[in-house]
Design an enzyme around this catalytic site. Structure first.
Site, mmCIF file in Angstrom:
data_model
loop_
_atom_site.group_PDB
_atom_site.id
_atom_site.type_symbol
_atom_site.label_atom_id
_atom_site.label_comp_id
_atom_site.label_asym_id
_atom_site.label_seq_id
_atom_site.Cartn_x
_atom_site.Cartn_y
_atom_site.Cartn_z
ATOM 1 N N GLU A 134 14.856 -14.611 -0.962
ATOM 2 C CA GLU A 134 13.529 -15.187 -1.228
ATOM 3 C C GLU A 134 13.218 -16.320 -0.254
ATOM 4 O O GLU A 134 12.390 -17.182 -0.540
ATOM 5 C CB GLU A 134 13.427 -15.686 -2.682
ATOM 6 C CG GLU A 134 14.051 -14.789 -3.732
ATOM 7 C CD GLU A 134 13.400 -13.418 -3.816
ATOM 8 O OE1 GLU A 134 12.430 -13.186 -3.095
ATOM 9 O OE2 GLU A 134 13.873 -12.574 -4.599
ATOM 10 N N ASP B 130 9.477 -6.825 2.020
ATOM 11 C CA ASP B 130 10.420 -5.981 1.292
ATOM 12 C C ASP B 130 10.321 -4.565 1.857
ATOM 13 O O ASP B 130 9.211 -4.025 1.995
ATOM 14 C CB ASP B 130 10.089 -5.951 -0.193
ATOM 15 C CG ASP B 130 10.382 -7.283 -0.877
ATOM 16 O OD1 ASP B 130 11.109 -8.099 -0.295
ATOM 17 O OD2 ASP B 130 9.880 -7.494 -1.989
#
Length: 532
Positions: free
Chosen positions: A191, A352
């Site tokens: 993250e 992602d």
């Protein structure tokens, strides 16, 4: 003319989900859907580009949990069963659409072809080993594969526990070596969660670079005079590559991003939910739990329930337009900052991997078009951070300390620490302290006691996964992540209690090792503070 260096990073990660005690398990579909819809299509696109001689390099972060699942023989067999079921559904859908829904017949044939191609790639081309596809492209110089924390733990919430961070990094490096037979040079901080000093853990493992959120530079101890258009060198002598917010937002934005275009495929409309239960029952989960099948016939259309039929050719043409626009934005950004910086700009962009193909069906098509079209742009080059670090530019990098930040909402930790998920951290933090205690009290054990302590370390790392607080925060499936955290902590506590009694429950240990078999090279001694 300055060149724009585009560092395109695909972050491929899924939590460790393996439930062999059930014939089929709902959450294992996360892996299977990603293989069918993202990983194999991305590999096909990269192979086409390579075959056509298009120059490019893309960075791919493959998480240790994902690698473990792709390398797991039982999961490989279960994926094959998943593909077989969908091949059967494809054949039935062609027959049904011919009779009942002719406007969708071309789409049914398209999906049937996708599963036939998946079966062929998986069994014949890759011999059940999807990781081999990535290795092959790295060997030819088209991919740069990096790693991330062992279970993708959000590390800022463990900043007070150096042993836990060290264990996440060290275990990740060992996993990478196991799968790729060498050490990684780059590290994806989960993250993009960064706290000053983290680079020291990476430097000790030979890591050369990591990406950070652009806000980390805004909060740095010294103004970054090249802004987010150049990497910086941290005091730990590991380079940090800031993400380009504008270019990333062109894809990620819910409101303005390319994936929301009306001509693209609608993700949420799926025959798994739309068709009668009697028909779709063999292809969903028991007992009559409707799930996505991957057969989707609607276009985004707009903010309405009355969706138009998806037209692949229109979507393909739109992907080409969006690829042109993306290259235009890269070039325009470079021109705007040309007089402001003294080096060729770097544009680090990360997404992602599962966005491409799975969430955004045309995403792979778009990415291939972007790379293919960039080949005719003399001012744009797709390369990797290691190419910059290996050039003369490395010596000119500004040294500063980035500020604490992440790429989550607001740039901090609110996604992974809030009123919904904060309860788990006091338990995990206590388990970390107990793991350190056991490692110090029982160092260098052998036989059953060693296996018990190694299993405790595995259970602790699995409990730390960032996926669990993330899913709870998003309210997409609260019961499963809560259950996983509790079970891993219960398993850990079972070892702790047994060690306190100088006892080993062999039957329990064997079952635990079979169930959570990740990290076969685990050495619990990494939790001894003095050995770090």
């Amino acid at each position: 003319m300055k060149k724009n260096h585009v560092h395109f990073i695909l972050q491929a990660h899924l939590p460790f989900v393996r439930h062999l005690e059930y014939t089929r398990f709902l959450e294992e579909d996360w892996l299977f859907e990603s293989i069918v819809e993202s990983y194999l299509p991305l590999l096909r696109a990269f192979r086409r580009l390579r075959a056509d001689g298009v120059p490019f390099k893309v960075t791919v972060s493959l998480s240790p949990t994902l690698c473990a699942m792709l390398d797991d023989e039982p999961l490989r067999q279960r994926f094959l069963s998943y593909v077989e079921i969908h091949r059967e559904l494809g054949r039935k859908e062609i027959e049904r659409c011919e009779a009942e829904q002719p406007e969708c017949l071309p789409l049914a044939r398209m999906y049937s072809d996708i599963y036939e191609q998946t079966y062929s790639d998986y069994t014949a081309l890759y011999q059940y080993d999807v990781l081999e596809g990535f290795r092959n492209l790295e060997e030819s110089g088209h991919l740069d594969i990096i790693t991330t924390a062992a279970t993708h733990a959000y590390l800022p919430l463990y900043a007070e526990f150096p042993t836990a961070i060290y264990a996440q990094v060290e275990t990740a490096i060992q996993s990478y070596i196991r799968h790729f037979k060498k050490s990684p040079k780059g590290f994806w901080l989960p993250e993009c969660g960064y706290v000053p000093g983290f680079e020291e853990y990476l430097r000790r493992q030979g890591i050369s670079w990591f990406p950070i959120a652009a806000s980390s530079l805004a909060l740095a101890d010294t103004p970054a005079f090249r802004g987010m258009f150049s990497p910086v060198m941290t005091p730990g002598n590991v380079a940090a590559f800031p993400l380009n917010y504008h270019l990333t937002n062109l894809v990620w934005s819910n409101e303005e991003g390319y994936p929301g275009d009306p001509d693209y495929r609608e993700f949420y409309r799926d025959i798994g939910y739309d068709l009668p239960l009697d028909y779709i029952r063999p292809y969903i989960h028991e007992p009559d739990v409707r799930v996505f099948t991957g057969f989707k016939y609607c276009a985004v259309t707009g903010h309405t329930d009355q969706k138009k039929t998806y037209v692949p050719q229109k979507a393909h043409e739109k992907a080409q337009m969006h690829a042109d626009n993306f290259l235009y934005e890269i070039r325009r950004t470079g021109q705007n900052i040309d007089s402001l910086i003294d080096v060729e700009p770097s544009h680090t962009i990360a997404f992602d991997a599962e966005l491409f193909g799975h969430w955004w069906f045309e995403g792979v098509d778009w990415l291939e078009a972007v790379i293919r079209k960039s080949a005719s742009c003399p001012d744009i080059v797709f390369d990797s951070p290691m190419d910059v670090l290996g050039s003369s530019m490395e010596d000119s990098l500004q040294t500063l300390t980035p500020g604490f930040s992440s790429w989550g909402t607001g740039g901090y930790s609110t996604v992974w620490l809030n009123g919904k998920n904060s309860w788990m951290y006091r338990h995990i933090h206590m388990a970390i302290k107990r793991m350190e205690e056991m490692a110090v009290r029982f160092p260098d054990q052998t036989s059953l006691r060693q296996r018990c302590l190694n299993q405790a370390a595995r259970e602790l790392l699995l409990a730390m996964a960032s996926d669990w607080p993330f899913i709870i925060h998003n309210k997409t499936s609260v019961e499963y992540p809560e259950k996983r955290v509790r079970e891993h902590l219960e398993n850990f506590t079972a070892v702790y209690d047994n060690m306190a009694r100088n006892a080993v429950n062999t039957e329990w240990l064997i079952k635990a090792e079979e169930r959570d078999n990740i990290f076969p090279d685990m050495d619990y001694n990494i939790f001894i503070p003095s050995q770090q």
